[in-house]
Scaffold this motif. Structure first.
Motif, mmCIF file in Angstrom:
data_model
loop_
_atom_site.group_PDB
_atom_site.id
_atom_site.type_symbol
_atom_site.label_atom_id
_atom_site.label_comp_id
_atom_site.label_asym_id
_atom_site.label_seq_id
_atom_site.Cartn_x
_atom_site.Cartn_y
_atom_site.Cartn_z
ATOM 1 N N VAL A 172 -86.601 7.951 67.845
ATOM 2 C CA VAL A 172 -85.652 8.200 66.764
ATOM 3 C C VAL A 172 -85.102 9.611 66.919
ATOM 4 N N SER A 173 -83.815 9.716 67.239
ATOM 5 C CA SER A 173 -83.171 11.018 67.295
ATOM 6 C C SER A 173 -82.921 11.489 65.866
ATOM 7 N N CYS A 174 -83.258 12.738 65.590
ATOM 8 C CA CYS A 174 -83.265 13.188 64.196
ATOM 9 C C CYS A 174 -82.033 14.003 63.803
ATOM 10 N N PHE A 175 -82.089 15.317 63.883
ATOM 11 C CA PHE A 175 -81.080 16.138 63.218
ATOM 12 C C PHE A 175 -79.759 16.248 63.978
ATOM 13 N N ASN A 212 -78.642 18.852 58.325
ATOM 14 C CA ASN A 212 -79.253 20.087 57.854
ATOM 15 C C ASN A 212 -80.726 19.852 57.498
ATOM 16 N N PRO A 213 -81.661 20.494 58.193
ATOM 17 C CA PRO A 213 -83.086 20.297 57.880
ATOM 18 C C PRO A 213 -83.465 20.699 56.459
ATOM 19 N N TYR A 214 -82.621 21.475 55.779
ATOM 20 C CA TYR A 214 -82.897 21.847 54.390
ATOM 21 C C TYR A 214 -82.333 20.824 53.402
ATOM 22 N N SER A 215 -81.583 19.858 53.892
ATOM 23 C CA SER A 215 -80.973 18.863 53.007
ATOM 24 C C SER A 215 -81.946 17.731 52.716
ATOM 25 N N LYS A 219 -83.013 14.466 55.169
ATOM 26 C CA LYS A 219 -84.414 14.133 55.488
ATOM 27 C C LYS A 219 -84.790 12.756 54.961
ATOM 28 N N LEU A 220 -84.327 12.420 53.761
ATOM 29 C CA LEU A 220 -84.615 11.092 53.218
ATOM 30 C C LEU A 220 -84.026 10.011 54.108
ATOM 31 N N ARG A 265 -87.585 28.386 58.287
ATOM 32 C CA ARG A 265 -87.041 27.327 59.135
ATOM 33 C C ARG A 265 -88.155 26.582 59.864
ATOM 34 N N ASN A 266 -89.129 27.311 60.366
ATOM 35 C CA ASN A 266 -90.234 26.655 61.060
ATOM 36 C C ASN A 266 -91.031 25.771 60.110
ATOM 37 N N ALA A 267 -91.245 26.269 58.896
ATOM 38 C CA ALA A 267 -92.030 25.515 57.918
ATOM 39 C C ALA A 267 -91.315 24.241 57.473
ATOM 40 N N VAL A 268 -89.986 24.298 57.366
ATOM 41 C CA VAL A 268 -89.265 23.112 56.908
ATOM 42 C C VAL A 268 -89.324 22.007 57.965
ATOM 43 N N LEU A 269 -89.354 22.381 59.249
ATOM 44 C CA LEU A 269 -89.498 21.378 60.307
ATOM 45 C C LEU A 269 -90.899 20.778 60.296
#
Length: 393
Positions: A172-175, A212-215, A219-220, A265-269
């Protein structure tokens, strides 16, 4: 004595313009005056027989072509059983979307799979252009058109592989997802205005949008795709592209929500990988990364590293085409002229040390592009791999 002149003249058969054997252009006949009608009849019957034969030949050719085309779209039932995956030792081979569609391509792949000694297959579930290879029940995916180019026979092909004992790894390709970035509201990395979708290169150079990894919306959406992969029977889910973007114009990229978040940023990943592991449950989860990033992290992509994440396996790219001279492999500096054996030994030794420091990741899953590397990996103490000899088209 007088002679009858009429008796001395040869008799001629009369012809008229409407006569059947009249030698004119309108009738198209090829028979000369006085030629036998019996011969005409035989020629006509022969022509009829020839025409009927052509019809039968056409029908036969049509049937053969139709069957061949049908087979090319239908998975074939043949091939041997796989040796089961034991102790997490996946011997995986990448399967293209053409092979996944079934038919003759699938048949040839099955032969290659059997000869390779593999016990697992890697297939794309979601590509880095945002397209889903398998049909999805995720409403957001349907709304943005991510299911437009699904592979028709993909679920049946996977079923056949699993029935033969092969484990199936869904990638699964993600961001990196241009499609969702463009059409999923509030999910994209943006320009400074917070609305315009940021691209990692110019539009003329086919620049791609990113999620956006913060969105939470982004993510959902990705977690729903992961859940979908599990529902399709994944024996492992491989997350690819769990990172922030790289590329041109990076200084213009804005991540809405970052300023308000308490996560780095590292923590959100890492948090995203943790959530994905909760979704997969007992199904193993793997995360891909480059070899340098596995050993030393990457400030641009991860603001650190993701080697020590909640994933069960770290999928590390051993393909030398991704490396540059000077990359540190433990105490050894990589160079393009070092032997393949020396490279594999140095990389495996350095990664084993990293793994000893990591209390969560179960093991390494190297990515290679040659069968020769498999024995080198085994000699270095790693009896698992993913062989990717052909990238998706």
């Amino acid at each position: 004595m007088f002679k009858n002149d009429r008796d001395l003249k040869p008799r001629k058969k009369s012809y008229y313009a409407f006569s059947k054997n009249y030698p004119g252009r309108r009738t198209g006949t090829k028979y000369a005056i006085g030629e036998s009608r019996a011969r005409h009849k035989r020629e006509r019957n022969k022509n009829i027989l020839f025409g009927v034969s052509l019809c039968f030949l056409f029908v036969a050719v049509f049937c053969v072509v139709f069957i061949a085309l049908s087979l090319s779209k239908k998975p074939l039932e043949q091939g041997g059983e796989a040796v089961a995956v034991e102790n997490g030792n996946y011997h995986a081979v990448y399967m293209t979307s053409n092979e996944l569609s079934g038919g003759i391509a699938f048949d040839l792949f099955r032969q290659k799979l059997s000869e390779s000694g593999a016990n697992a297959v890697l297939v794309d579930f979601k590509t880095d252009d945002g397209e889903l290879v398998f049909p999805s029940a995720v409403q957001a995916a349907q709304d943005i058109g991510a299911c437009t180019h699904t592979v028709e026979n993909a679920p049946d092909t996977v079923r056949q592989l699993q029935e033969k004992g092969y484990a199936v790894i869904f990638r699964v390709s993600c961001f990196e997802d241009a499609l969702a970035a463009a059409y999923l509201p509030g999910a994209a990395v943006t320009e400074a205005d917070g609305k315009t979708v940021w691209l990692d290169d110019s539009a003329q150079n086919n620049g791609s949008g990113w999620l956006n990894p913060y969105s939470d919306t982004a993510k959902l959406y990705l977690l729903q795709i992961v859940e979908d992969a599990v529902a399709f029977g994944a024996d492992m889910v491989l997350l690819d592209g769990v990172s922030f973007p790289a590329g041109r114009y990076l200084e213009r990229a804005v991540f809405p929500g970052e300023a308000e978040s308490t996560f780095s940023r590292n923590a959100v990943l890492h948090d995203f990988i943790e959530q994905a592991k909760q979704v997969t449950g007992d199904v193993p989860l793997a995360v891909s990364m480059s070899l340098p990033a596995a050993l030393s992290g990457d400030q641009t992509l991860y603001s650190g590293g993701i080697f020590d994440s909640a994933a069960d396996y770290a999928v590390v790219d051993f393909r030398r085409s991704t490396l540059i001279d000077g990359v540190a492999l433990g105490e050894t500096a990589y160079s393009a002229d070092m032997s393949q054996e020396a490279f594999v030994n140095a990389a495996c030794s350095a990664l084993s040390l990293r793994l000893d420091e990591n209390y969560r990741t179960k093991g390494l899953l190297p990515v290679t592009d040659t069968a020769e590397d498999v024995s080198l990996l085994q000699n270095a103490g790693i009896d698992r791999y993913i062989q990717i000899s052909e990238e998706p088209a």
